[in-house]
Every structure is written in C-alpha cells, then in structure tokens.
Scaffold this active site. Structure first.
Site, PDB file in Angstrom:
ATOM      1  N   HIS A  24       0.887  -1.221   0.029  1.00  0.00           N
ATOM      2  CA  HIS A  24      -0.006   0.063  -0.007  1.00  0.00           C
ATOM      3  C   HIS A  24       0.914   1.173  -0.024  1.00  0.00           C
ATOM      4  O   HIS A  24       0.601   2.107  -0.623  1.00  0.00           O
ATOM      5  CB  HIS A  24      -0.856   0.010   1.237  1.00  0.00           C
ATOM      6  N   ASP A 115      -4.738   6.346   1.605  1.00  0.00           N
ATOM      7  CA  ASP A 115      -5.072   4.971   1.087  1.00  0.00           C
ATOM      8  C   ASP A 115      -6.515   4.895   1.611  1.00  0.00           C
ATOM      9  O   ASP A 115      -6.870   5.153   2.646  1.00  0.00           O
ATOM     10  CB  ASP A 115      -4.181   3.998   1.769  1.00  0.00           C
TER      11      ASP A 115
END
Length: 462
Positions: A24, A115
């Site tokens: 991520h 994110d």
C-alpha cells in the site's frame, strides 16, 4: 500581498498519508512523487519508519503515532490489524491535521491524499473541512467487491462452502464462488464491517484514485463512479509513471541486485521469476512442493524466498536434493528489485500470488503470469488474468503440488496457448503505456490528456 500558499509550491500543498503496509505504501508514495513533479508541494504524514533522505528535499514529514499490539501485527488477521490501526490513528491524525491548519491556514492545504484502507483518515479529513482523495491500491473490481460484500454474505456465497466453490456469482461476473474476496485468517463479520466502513469513507471522498488501467477496468470504474457519485481516476502503471522511486518502509529486506547480473547470462524470454510479494505465506509442505515443481520444470528461475514466506520458519533453505537439481539453473534470493527483474529481457514468465501491484507491474512489462493466489483479492485478480484478459495460466489446486506447478509452467512456456498469451500480453503492455501518455501521437504543441492530468487539475481546483 503574498498569497497564503507562498512556499507551498505553485499548485499548493498536498498532505499525503500512506498506509504502513509495503504493498500500500509504495503506490501512494509513488503517486505523491508524480504530483510533486507537477507543481504540488508534499507534506508526508507517516506512522512508520521512513528515511526523509529517500525523498525530494522540499518534502515535509510529520509523524503520527499509531499503536498496535506487536503480536497482532505479526499475525495474518488482516481485518483486526487494519481495524486496530484505524482506531489508533483517528485522534492523532485529527490533532496533527488540525495543528497544521491552525499554523498555516486552511488555504495552505489543497487536500489530503491517502489510502482507502485509512478509512478513519478519509472521514477525519472531511470532518475537518479538507477535501480527501482516497487511493485504492487494489483493483477497481476489488472496490466493487467491497460494495457488494454484505449481499454476498446474505445470499450465502460467503463463507465459501465446498459444494459451491465452482458456482458462478451472477452479481459479480466473472467470479466463481472460490474467487470471492476473503481473508480466511480473519473473522468474516469483522472483515465485512471493515469493508463497509471503507465504502462509507470512500463515498465521502472528493475523488478516488486507482492503480489500474482504463483498458482493463473501464466498465468497473464507470460502475463505481455511478454508485458512489465520486470522480474516479485510473493512473497505472505507476512503475512507468515514476520509474525512479525506490524508497520503501524500513524493515523490508534489502533487494539482492546480484540476480540482475545472473539474468544477464540467460537467454531472452527463458527465465521464470517467482515471488509471492511482501505478505503472502505458505505452509512448509507447500514450499517443498513448489521447490520440486520448479526443479522438475527444468526452467531457469529466480525465486524470492523472503524470511517470513514459510509459516513457522525464519528462512527457507531448499529441500534436500533440490539444490543439486537446480544448481546453475536457478537462484534463490531473499528479495529482488522486482520492477527491474520483470523489465529484464531474459524474463519470460512470472509465477505470482497475483497481488495487485505485481499484476500491474507484470502487465506494464508484458510478462505473462502463472497465477497462484493466496488470499484476499488475489483470487479475483487471477480470474481476470486467466479468463478475461487471457494473459496468464492458472496453477490448479488449493494446495501447491509439484505436478501442477510443473504443468502450469509448461503451459506458459511450451504450448500454443502459452504463445498466444505472450502475444496478448505484448498488446496489453503497449496499451498500458499509452494510458499514461507513453507512445501516444499528439500535436507537437499539446500534451496527451490522461487521468493524472485530470487529477492534478482537480487538486488545484480545491
């Protein structure tokens, strides 16, 4: 009179907060570099160890304290880990962002870019009046899965039952039941609640960014835009957009660049690259079966065996007999510079867990895949790779078995099907590059219009 944006870059300042998982972290920080290159100043909020020396000198860095039990973080309970990190992050993030706004003024910050796994961050940013952009580091199809997850449970698709594994899922084509997003090491209800919170936060975002190609997910992106009423942007392949970004979270094993020199000695298109990413794990007997499958294939290979790949073991020595069998033909490294490996002309195939970053990188380099998903969205990614895009072969079976490993490799390297896959992948590579303006014929006075261009325009409009 000086503007309140003085010192913030020509386009204003973006607060970037990556999620502290390697798969991520990298896409978010890579896109941050692309935004920086287009006139936006960057302030990085971070919860993990990173080295400012790895980034442009004018980046600012703000630590945000996020705490979790080390035993939990070392587990495979993804739902509990992400839920705990969000709960811990909420108040410290609000405090840090509020302090920044108080010190420099609301107009000093264009937006927060984070994110979607940081659902607490998306929500907090909106609550504080700052536009929030969420990045989906998985596929667009995965967010579609999040949106449908409660329905999948209510209709009995989940938890997956043995007798229904091969059934199609009409609500989410092209999936079979066995392809549905799941984490078998997490509680199903806790996972469903996490996904619901993520979708709720995404709905409040000012835009959603996907590390994907319009070529392969146009319909899904349109579906998400319609369902959530949020602008969507497809910015892949990030590894081509910002090819020099090498920084990562501390604690990740140092890449062994010696494998590139070994690849220089191999024939073009002859080598199989094998990697299961930074988080996927396997049982010891599967490791043995995979090792013998690679040996029996007689195919040259580079195999990444990171320290925590094998459950219960810190290292992965090759099983008895395998080392002698593959000597001179295959090499094992603890970590590899994956993008450079995939770009190397000697590499002709990628045995992968089908994590989304790996899938995107393979497509962008035109490397066909042997698909061996382990958890989460990887099963669905495999279905698209093998059955929709037809740029890979499936490694059949729920447990790795040497005969199936060899068979999947042989299909890719030694059959008409494999040749057709390679030809399709070449087309995908070209189309992926054109999606970010590489290889596009445009007027000499113009620049190719891409989703990244539109994203930058949106940020500067806030």
């Amino acid at each position: 009179m000086a503007s309140s944006r003085t010192g913030a870059g020509a386009g204003g300042r973006v607060v970037v907060f990556p999620f502290p998982f390697q798969g991520h972290f990298n896409p978010v920080m890579r896109l941050a570099r692309a935004l920086h290159a287009r006139g936006l100043a960057i302030t990085v909020f971070h919860s993990g160890a990173l080295d400012p020396a790895d980034y442009p000198a004018d980046y600012r860095f703000v630590p945000v304290t996020v705490e979790a039990d080390p035993k939990l973080l070392a587990s495979e309970d993804i739902a509990a880990i992400v839920t705990t990190l969000n709960a811990s992050c909420d108040a410290p993030f609000r405090a840090r962002l509020s302090a920044l706004l108080a010190a420099e003024g609301r107009d000093s910050v264009r937006c927060v870019f984070t994110d979607v796994s940081w659902n607490a961050v998306l929500t907090a940013s909106s609550d504080l009046g700052v536009p929030a952009l969420g990045m989906m580091t998985a596929s667009a199809a995965s967010l579609r899965d999040y949106m449908a997850y409660r329905t999948l449970i209510d209709k009995g698709y989940l938890p997956v039952k043995e007798e229904r594994k091969e059934d199609p899922v009409p609500e989410l084509p092209p999936y079979l039941v066995k392809d549905l997003l799941r984490v078998d090491t997490s509680d199903l209800e806790e996972f469903a609640e996490l996904l619901a919170r993520t979708v709720t936060a995404a709905r409040r975002a000012s835009g959603l960014i996907f590390n994907t190609f319009p070529l392969i997910e146009t319909d899904t992106l349109a579906e998400i835009h319609k369902a959530l009423s949020v602008p969507v942007f497809a910015v892949a392949p990030l590894n081509k957009l910002v090819p020099t970004a090498t920084a990562s979270l501390h604690g990740v094993v140092q890449a062994d660049r010696g494998c590139l020199q070994w690849l220089d000695t191999q024939q073009p298109g002859s080598v199989l690259y094998v990697s299961f990413g930074s988080m996927a794990a396997m049982d010891p007997h599967e490791f043995v079966e995979l090792a013998w499958g690679l040996a029996d294939s007689k195919r040259p290979f580079v195999w990444v065996v990171r320290p925590n790949l094998i459950r219960g073991f810190e290292s992965g020595a090759l099983p008895d007999g395998v080392e002698d069998e593959v000597r001179g033909r295959g090499i094992v490294v603890a970590w590899a510079p994956q993008e450079e490996v995939l770009a190397h002309p000697a590499v002709g195939g990628f045995l992968t867990h089908n994590g989304w970053n790996s899938t995107v990188e393979a497509i962008s380099e035109g490397v066909p895949m042997v698909c061996c998903p382990r958890h989460g969205d990887q099963f669905g990614n495999m279905r698209y790779v093998c059955d929709v895009w037809k740029v890979g072969t499936e490694l059949v079976g729920e447990q790795l078995e040497r005969g199936q490993v060899k068979a999947a490799i042989d299909r890719l390297f030694g059959t008409k099907e494999g040749e057709e896959i390679k030809e399709r992948m070449k087309e995908f590579k070209i189309a992926a590059a054109k999606g970010i303006g590489i290889g596009v014929d445009v007027d000499e006075t113009a620049s190719p219009r891409t989703d990244l261009t539109d994203l930058v325009d949106l940020i500067k409009s806030f």
